[in-house]
Design a protein around this motif. Structure first.
Motif, PDB file in Angstrom:
ATOM      1  N   ASP A 130      72.151  47.571  31.042  1.00 53.72           N
ATOM      2  CA  ASP A 130      73.039  48.289  30.324  1.00 53.72           C
ATOM      3  C   ASP A 130      74.311  47.681  30.357  1.00 53.72           C
ATOM      4  O   ASP A 130      74.425  46.761  31.459  1.00 53.72           O
ATOM      5  CB  ASP A 130      72.983  49.683  31.080  1.00 53.72           C
ATOM      6  CG  ASP A 130      71.890  50.708  30.800  1.00 53.72           C
ATOM      7  OD1 ASP A 130      71.164  50.233  29.553  1.00 53.72           O
ATOM      8  OD2 ASP A 130      71.509  51.108  31.806  1.00 53.72           O
ATOM      9  N   GLY A 164      73.517  49.595  35.150  1.00 51.86           N
ATOM     10  CA  GLY A 164      72.080  49.446  35.338  1.00 51.86           C
ATOM     11  C   GLY A 164      71.436  48.213  34.551  1.00 51.86           C
ATOM     12  O   GLY A 164      72.125  47.676  33.708  1.00 51.86           O
ATOM     13  N   TYR A 165      70.375  47.761  34.992  1.00 50.87           N
ATOM     14  CA  TYR A 165      69.729  46.677  34.501  1.00 50.87           C
ATOM     15  C   TYR A 165      69.508  46.776  32.959  1.00 50.87           C
ATOM     16  O   TYR A 165      68.876  47.755  32.409  1.00 50.87           O
ATOM     17  CB  TYR A 165      68.466  46.194  34.853  1.00 50.87           C
ATOM     18  CG  TYR A 165      67.917  44.760  34.671  1.00 50.87           C
ATOM     19  CD1 TYR A 165      68.433  43.699  35.166  1.00 50.87           C
ATOM     20  CD2 TYR A 165      67.046  44.966  33.658  1.00 50.87           C
ATOM     21  CE1 TYR A 165      68.009  42.478  34.832  1.00 50.87           C
ATOM     22  CE2 TYR A 165      66.761  43.454  33.164  1.00 50.87           C
ATOM     23  CZ  TYR A 165      67.070  42.201  33.652  1.00 50.87           C
ATOM     24  OH  TYR A 165      66.759  40.936  33.226  1.00 50.87           O
ATOM     25  N   TYR A 167      74.786  42.789  34.900  1.00 53.98           N
ATOM     26  CA  TYR A 167      75.344  43.834  34.013  1.00 53.98           C
ATOM     27  C   TYR A 167      76.283  44.622  34.859  1.00 53.98           C
ATOM     28  O   TYR A 167      76.038  44.973  36.267  1.00 53.98           O
ATOM     29  CB  TYR A 167      74.116  44.618  33.694  1.00 53.98           C
ATOM     30  CG  TYR A 167      73.369  44.283  32.698  1.00 53.98           C
ATOM     31  CD1 TYR A 167      73.694  44.093  31.375  1.00 53.98           C
ATOM     32  CD2 TYR A 167      71.963  43.685  33.070  1.00 53.98           C
ATOM     33  CE1 TYR A 167      72.877  43.645  30.551  1.00 53.98           C
ATOM     34  CE2 TYR A 167      71.289  43.050  32.195  1.00 53.98           C
ATOM     35  CZ  TYR A 167      71.438  42.992  30.882  1.00 53.98           C
ATOM     36  OH  TYR A 167      70.861  42.458  29.925  1.00 53.98           O
TER      37      TYR A 167
END
Length: 139
Positions: free
Chosen positions: A52, A49-50, A33
């Motif tokens: 996102d 972010g993971y 990401y």
């Protein structure tokens, strides 16, 4: 054996692949990401972010310690808290969480234009195609 996610000039067939080619033990495709930015001859990634943000395509490489040292030198990474060009950050694959490792990333875009899409290679090939077209070529 050290896992590293690469997304730009360290990919096979790209301009800096020779820096690590003899130090690669294995390679697998993956995605993380983040957002790619066009820095001219190379890209940079700003991580999200993971779960996102956009997905960025690349390869998970397993390299030797010497390979990681050569990448650190290329990416101007001198260590935590040092004046680095890129930071080396631990990340997970967006689709296969068991794949994780280092990535070289920027904290922000530094004013570089965003890349539309998820692949440096596709973007670079598109730029090359555009520069090769003559002004009289309407296609």
């Amino acid at each position: 054996m050290i896992p590293v996610f690469v997304y730009g000039t360290l990919l096979e067939g790209e301009s800096n692949h020779h820096v690590i080619a003899s130090h690669i033990l294995s390679a697998r495709s993956g995605v993380v990401y983040g957002k790619l930015y066009d820095c001219g001859a190379y890209p940079a990634i700003v991580l999200a972010g993971y779960g996102d943000g956009d997905l960025v395509e690349g390869l998970w490489l397993v390299v030797t310690e010497e390979g990681l040292a050569r990448m650190d030198e290329l990416e101007e990474y001198y260590g935590p808290g040092m004046p680095n060009d890129y930071e080396r950050i631990w990340v997970r694959d967006a689709r296969q969480e068991e794949r994780e490792g280092w990535i070289y990333a920027w904290p922000d875009s530094r004013g570089c234009p965003a890349i539309a899409g998820r692949s440096w290679r596709w973007h670079r090939e598109g730029k090359q195609f555009e520069s090769e077209r003559s002004p009289a070529d309407p296609s």
